[in-house]
Design an enzyme around this catalytic site. Structure first.
Site, PDB file in Angstrom:
ATOM      1  N   ASP A 152       0.552  -0.172   2.276  1.00 44.75           N
ATOM      2  CA  ASP A 152      -0.316   0.823   2.916  1.00 44.75           C
ATOM      3  C   ASP A 152      -1.152   0.147   4.018  1.00 44.75           C
ATOM      4  O   ASP A 152      -1.863   0.827   4.755  1.00 44.75           O
ATOM      5  CB  ASP A 152      -1.185   1.564   1.897  1.00 44.75           C
ATOM      6  CG  ASP A 152      -2.173   0.675   1.176  1.00 44.75           C
ATOM      7  OD1 ASP A 152      -2.077  -0.570   1.299  1.00 44.75           O
ATOM      8  OD2 ASP A 152      -3.049   1.226   0.472  1.00 44.75           O
ATOM      9  N   SER A 153      -0.999  -1.187   4.154  1.00 41.87           N
ATOM     10  CA  SER A 153      -1.517  -1.880   5.336  1.00 41.87           C
ATOM     11  C   SER A 153      -0.931  -1.287   6.614  1.00 41.87           C
ATOM     12  O   SER A 153      -1.461  -1.518   7.705  1.00 41.87           O
ATOM     13  CB  SER A 153      -1.212  -3.374   5.252  1.00 41.87           C
ATOM     14  OG  SER A 153       0.157  -3.589   4.938  1.00 41.87           O
TER      15      SER A 153
ATOM     16  N   GLU B 198      -5.121 -10.562  -4.932  1.00 36.82           N
ATOM     17  CA  GLU B 198      -5.573 -10.673  -3.539  1.00 36.82           C
ATOM     18  C   GLU B 198      -7.008 -11.194  -3.485  1.00 36.82           C
ATOM     19  O   GLU B 198      -7.915 -10.629  -4.128  1.00 36.82           O
ATOM     20  CB  GLU B 198      -5.477  -9.300  -2.841  1.00 36.82           C
ATOM     21  CG  GLU B 198      -5.961  -9.327  -1.384  1.00 36.82           C
ATOM     22  CD  GLU B 198      -5.504  -8.141  -0.565  1.00 36.82           C
ATOM     23  OE1 GLU B 198      -4.695  -7.328  -1.046  1.00 36.82           O
ATOM     24  OE2 GLU B 198      -5.966  -8.037   0.596  1.00 36.82           O
TER      25      GLU B 198
ATOM     26  N   LYS C 109       4.038   0.121  -5.863  1.00 34.83           N
ATOM     27  CA  LYS C 109       2.856  -0.685  -6.157  1.00 34.83           C
ATOM     28  C   LYS C 109       1.641   0.227  -6.170  1.00 34.83           C
ATOM     29  O   LYS C 109       1.552   1.167  -5.373  1.00 34.83           O
ATOM     30  CB  LYS C 109       2.677  -1.784  -5.106  1.00 34.83           C
ATOM     31  CG  LYS C 109       1.430  -2.672  -5.355  1.00 34.83           C
ATOM     32  CD  LYS C 109       1.445  -3.946  -4.533  1.00 34.83           C
ATOM     33  CE  LYS C 109       0.972  -3.793  -3.108  1.00 34.83           C
ATOM     34  NZ  LYS C 109      -0.384  -3.217  -2.983  1.00 34.83           N
TER      35      LYS C 109
ATOM     36  N   GLU D 273      -2.907   0.076  -7.022  1.00 32.32           N
ATOM     37  CA  GLU D 273      -4.070  -0.805  -7.156  1.00 32.32           C
ATOM     38  C   GLU D 273      -4.892  -0.443  -8.377  1.00 32.32           C
ATOM     39  O   GLU D 273      -5.066   0.739  -8.689  1.00 32.32           O
ATOM     40  CB  GLU D 273      -4.959  -0.691  -5.892  1.00 32.32           C
ATOM     41  CG  GLU D 273      -4.269  -1.157  -4.623  1.00 32.32           C
ATOM     42  CD  GLU D 273      -5.182  -1.128  -3.397  1.00 32.32           C
ATOM     43  OE1 GLU D 273      -6.392  -0.802  -3.534  1.00 32.32           O
ATOM     44  OE2 GLU D 273      -4.679  -1.430  -2.299  1.00 32.32           O
TER      45      GLU D 273
ATOM     46  N   ASP E 267       4.198   1.009  -1.418  1.00 33.13           N
ATOM     47  CA  ASP E 267       2.796   1.109  -1.842  1.00 33.13           C
ATOM     48  C   ASP E 267       2.427   2.578  -2.029  1.00 33.13           C
ATOM     49  O   ASP E 267       2.666   3.398  -1.136  1.00 33.13           O
ATOM     50  CB  ASP E 267       1.894   0.551  -0.725  1.00 33.13           C
ATOM     51  CG  ASP E 267       0.970  -0.553  -1.198  1.00 33.13           C
ATOM     52  OD1 ASP E 267       0.868  -0.796  -2.413  1.00 33.13           O
ATOM     53  OD2 ASP E 267       0.339  -1.174  -0.316  1.00 33.13           O
TER      54      ASP E 267
HETATM   55  O1  KIV Z   1      -0.574  -3.195   1.906  1.00 32.70           O
HETATM   56  C1  KIV Z   1      -0.291  -4.410   1.850  1.00 32.70           C
HETATM   57  O2  KIV Z   1       0.181  -5.022   2.834  1.00 32.70           O
HETATM   58  C2  KIV Z   1      -0.504  -5.101   0.577  1.00 32.70           C
HETATM   59  C3  KIV Z   1      -0.198  -6.568   0.502  1.00 32.70           C
HETATM   60  C4  KIV Z   1      -1.084  -7.363   1.371  1.00 32.70           C
HETATM   61  C5  KIV Z   1      -0.180  -7.064  -0.892  1.00 32.70           C
HETATM   62  O3  KIV Z   1      -0.892  -4.474  -0.368  1.00 32.70           O
HETATM   63 NA    NA Z   2      -1.548  -2.376   0.039  1.00 33.34          NA
END
Ligand code: KIV
Ligand code: NA
Length: 264
Positions: free
Chosen positions: A45-46, A182, A114, A116, A84
């Protein structure tokens, strides 16, 4: 060859083999990273920041990330592709998490998701795993909680380290196949890694984790002010700046296109 599976990653930990993970958000970079042997690609989600230009990861939606995930799956042939789950797409209930994960797997072809958080998302992790969705967990600096942290800062110092360790063990028990750590102190990441059978994936978590992940634009030198934990392996900003200026100059002077770029 076939795709990497979560069993391959579990076996790597048993053999004591470390592995690299990268983010990817499009088919071209996915193809390059896949061909280079990166076993796991994360559609993070980055993307909110590095693709869509937002200030944090919070605004991005499932609909924003689905086409990026589909592109990464199409661009790769060996990597396990992890999607994510964005902010607001799983916290409300296990049913909401199943709905969102189902879209990533059915509409985009993701192989895992993934999410959180620790104990507060255990019902979601259990529901996903029993529905057949492999879950990568994420503790420490979880950017979707930036507003409760009051900024991007190291997590898990002191007493908070014991809480993180308890969360990690609960996530493993709930069925998560791996855990991202992280921005946590290296000694905490080392203890968590030694305490879990599932692989840990560090980002700003020191050298002891089973795997390491970076946002690809950080590693390639495209991010203006990268965090301390980033190592820049290339200067793509410089490469691209030079190339675009050369192109612009040659257009202005008429040097491009030359005869060899021209049809007669
Ligand atoms: O969204 C992302 O890029 C991440 C990684 C940095 C683990 O969650
Ligand atoms: Na992320």
């Amino acid at each position: 060859g076939r795709r990497v599976t979560i069993r391959d990653l579990a076996a790597a930990k048993e053999r004591g083999e470390r592995w690299p993970m990268l983010t990817a958000y499009d088919a071209m970079t996915a193809r390059i990273f896949d061909a280079a042997g990166i076993p796991v690609l994360l559609v993070g989600d980055s993307a909110a920041m590095v693709v869509y230009g937002h200030e944090s990861t919070l605004p991005v939606t499932v609909d924003d990330l689905l086409p990026l995930t589909a592109a990464v799956v199409r661009g790769s042939s060996r990597a396990l592709v992890v999607a994510d789950l964005p902010f607001g797409s799983y916290q409300a209930s296990p049913a909401q998490a199943l709905e969102s994960a189902g879209r990533f797997m059915k509409e985009a072809g993701a192989h895992a998701v993934k999410l959180e958080g620790g104990r507060r998302v255990l019902p979601q992790v259990e529901a996903l795993v029993s529905a057949g969705v492999p879950v990568m967990a994420h503790l420490g600096l979880t950017p979707q909680s930036v507003n409760t942290f009051g900024g991007y800062r190291v997590q898990g110092r002191g007493q908070a380290g014991d809480e993180l360790m308890a969360d990690a063990k609960d996530l493993e028990r709930a069925g998560a196949f791996s855990l991202v750590l992280e921005c946590v102190p290296a000694d905490l990441a080392q203890r968590v890694t030694a305490s879990l059978a599932i692989p840990t994936i560090g980002i700003g978590a020191g050298a002891a984790t089973d795997a390491q992940v970076l946002v690809w634009q950080d590693l390639m030198g495209l991010t203006p002010r990268p965090a301390r934990f980033v190592k820049q392996y290339a200067d793509l900003t410089g490469v691209m700046d030079q190339a675009v200026r050369a192109f612009a100059d040659e257009v202005r002077t008429g040097a491009f296109p030359a005869p060899e770029h021209t049809y007669t």
